[in-house]
Design a protein around this motif. Structure first.
Motif, PDB file in Angstrom:
ATOM      1  N   LEU A  56      10.269   4.840  -0.859  1.00 38.60           N
ATOM      2  CA  LEU A  56       9.012   4.749  -1.594  1.00 38.60           C
ATOM      3  C   LEU A  56       8.657   6.111  -2.174  1.00 38.60           C
ATOM      4  CD1 LEU A  56       6.720   2.586  -2.040  1.00 38.60           C
ATOM      5  CD2 LEU A  56       5.544   3.658  -0.111  1.00 38.60           C
ATOM      6  N   PHE A  60       2.745   6.687  -3.291  1.00 45.37           N
ATOM      7  CA  PHE A  60       2.643   5.232  -3.326  1.00 45.37           C
ATOM      8  C   PHE A  60       2.260   4.736  -1.934  1.00 45.37           C
ATOM      9  CE2 PHE A  60       5.613   3.921  -7.051  1.00 45.37           C
ATOM     10  CZ  PHE A  60       5.119   4.952  -7.833  1.00 45.37           C
ATOM     11  N   SER A  62       1.977   1.267   0.714  1.00 43.32           N
ATOM     12  CA  SER A  62       2.777   0.054   0.895  1.00 43.32           C
ATOM     13  C   SER A  62       2.366  -0.686   2.161  1.00 43.32           C
ATOM     14  CB  SER A  62       4.267   0.397   0.972  1.00 43.32           C
ATOM     15  OG  SER A  62       5.036  -0.753   1.274  1.00 43.32           O
ATOM     16  N   ASN A 111       7.156  -6.453  -5.388  1.00 40.89           N
ATOM     17  CA  ASN A 111       5.843  -6.765  -5.962  1.00 40.89           C
ATOM     18  C   ASN A 111       4.934  -5.543  -5.818  1.00 40.89           C
ATOM     19  OD1 ASN A 111       3.196  -9.155  -5.121  1.00 40.89           O
ATOM     20  ND2 ASN A 111       3.541  -7.993  -6.967  1.00 40.89           N
ATOM     21  N   TYR A 112       4.468  -5.022  -6.942  1.00 44.44           N
ATOM     22  CA  TYR A 112       3.565  -3.872  -6.961  1.00 44.44           C
ATOM     23  C   TYR A 112       2.223  -4.257  -7.560  1.00 44.44           C
ATOM     24  CZ  TYR A 112       7.044  -0.192  -5.974  1.00 44.44           C
ATOM     25  OH  TYR A 112       7.965   0.629  -5.388  1.00 44.44           O
ATOM     26  N   ASP A 176      -0.494  -6.669 -11.761  1.00 42.70           N
ATOM     27  CA  ASP A 176       0.306  -7.212 -10.657  1.00 42.70           C
ATOM     28  C   ASP A 176       1.686  -7.536 -11.225  1.00 42.70           C
ATOM     29  OD1 ASP A 176       1.521  -8.851  -8.712  1.00 42.70           O
ATOM     30  OD2 ASP A 176      -0.411  -9.612  -8.019  1.00 42.70           O
ATOM     31  N   PRO A 188       7.949   1.552 -11.103  1.00 43.58           N
ATOM     32  CA  PRO A 188       6.752   1.142 -11.848  1.00 43.58           C
ATOM     33  C   PRO A 188       6.103   2.267 -12.637  1.00 43.58           C
ATOM     34  CG  PRO A 188       6.307   1.251  -9.498  1.00 43.58           C
ATOM     35  CD  PRO A 188       7.788   1.366  -9.654  1.00 43.58           C
ATOM     36  N   PHE A 209      -0.513   3.165  -7.115  1.00 43.72           N
ATOM     37  CA  PHE A 209       0.592   2.229  -6.981  1.00 43.72           C
ATOM     38  C   PHE A 209       0.632   1.733  -5.538  1.00 43.72           C
ATOM     39  CE2 PHE A 209       1.632   5.222 -10.298  1.00 43.72           C
ATOM     40  CZ  PHE A 209       2.235   4.461 -11.299  1.00 43.72           C
ATOM     41  N   HIS A 210       0.655   0.409  -5.372  1.00 47.03           N
ATOM     42  CA  HIS A 210       0.702  -0.177  -4.039  1.00 47.03           C
ATOM     43  C   HIS A 210       1.811  -1.220  -3.988  1.00 47.03           C
ATOM     44  CE1 HIS A 210      -0.637  -1.558  -0.127  1.00 47.03           C
ATOM     45  NE2 HIS A 210      -0.634  -2.808  -0.568  1.00 47.03           N
ATOM     46  N   ARG A 211       2.732  -1.045  -3.039  1.00 44.75           N
ATOM     47  CA  ARG A 211       3.817  -2.013  -2.857  1.00 44.75           C
ATOM     48  C   ARG A 211       3.313  -3.131  -1.947  1.00 44.75           C
ATOM     49  NH1 ARG A 211       9.620   0.216  -0.943  1.00 44.75           N
ATOM     50  NH2 ARG A 211       9.700   1.014  -3.075  1.00 44.75           N
ATOM     51  N   LYS A 212       3.262  -4.336  -2.502  1.00 48.40           N
ATOM     52  CA  LYS A 212       2.671  -5.469  -1.789  1.00 48.40           C
ATOM     53  C   LYS A 212       3.691  -6.296  -1.010  1.00 48.40           C
ATOM     54  CE  LYS A 212      -0.448  -9.381  -2.557  1.00 48.40           C
ATOM     55  NZ  LYS A 212      -1.188 -10.157  -3.602  1.00 48.40           N
TER      56      LYS A 212
END
Length: 223
Positions: A56, A60, A62, A111-112, A176, A188, A209-212
């Motif tokens: 990562l 970011f 996550s 998925n971000y 998304d 991303p 930025f968030h990793r979902k």
């Protein structure tokens, strides 16, 4: 016969600024402090063998990070999360430990959630402009490359974006996206670079930025 094991963990708050190498060291020390015996490399200076399939980027956050390792000794995998969480720094939380039965090559998408923030409110038409940009048949972005003689290479990011939704709010636009994870993967940040270059009026003042989730080829959660 030994089985490979896998952790699912989150990396939030201040922990998102821990680099990949420092994160690996953090886990190696955590296993030691928790008294959990795991497989080590061979040689004169053995160290705990841990592997994170999708490093990562610094900054970011996550909720779906994955780490592979191999338990040895008598430790039950069900006890691993609580024992590690007791010695982990703030922001890193191990959610579960399980047998690593799915190969890393099956990890296909990520998925971000990109949160585009505007100090004076989202500009009129910004949401539409971003939708139209990502709806193009092609969108070439220049990125750095160690392999290229020039130090950079052109990448069409559209084929690497599987799905996306764009939702405008008062001061933010939530993007998304489901993008390719590997072979090749898409960072991303290149999406943001495209927005800043092609739609400068929609460029945010700040972005997170968030990793979902990490997904397989069928868009199911990968484990």
């Amino acid at each position: 016969m030994r089985n490979s094991h896998r952790l699912r963990f989150s990396k939030l708050g201040r922990a998102k600024y821990i680099s990949h190498l420092d994160l690996m060291s953090t886990f190696q020390r955590a296993f030691l402090r928790a008294g959990i015996e795991i497989k080590h490399t061979e040689g004169f200076h053995p160290h705990a063998f841990v592997s994170i399939p999708l490093p990562l980027s610094v900054g970011f956050s996550s909720e779906c990070e994955v780490l592979d390792f191999e338990l040895v000794g008598e430790t039950a995998k069900e006890s691993v999360p609580a024992r590690l969480n007791a010695v982990m720094p703030e922001g890193i939380v191990v959610q579960k430990c399980y047998d690593a039965e799915t190969p890393v090559k099956a990890l296909t998408y990520v998925n971000y959630i990109l949160s585009l923030e505007y100090e004076n409110g989202a500009p009129f038409g910004a949401e539409t402009a971003i939708r139209e940009l990502l709806g193009r048949e092609g969108l070439v972005v220049v990125k750095k490359s160690r392999k290229a003689k020039s130090g950079q290479v052109e990448v069409d990011i559209i084929p690497l974006i599987a799905k996306y939704t764009c939702e405008g709010r008062r001061d933010t636009i939530a993007l998304d996206v489901v993008i390719r994870a590997q072979n090749p993967g898409l960072n991303p940040e290149l999406i943001m670079k495209a927005i800043r270059t092609e739609c400068p009026d929609a460029a945010p003042d700040f972005v997170t930025f968030h990793r979902k989730d990490v997904l397989d080829a069928g868009f199911r959660s990968w484990e």
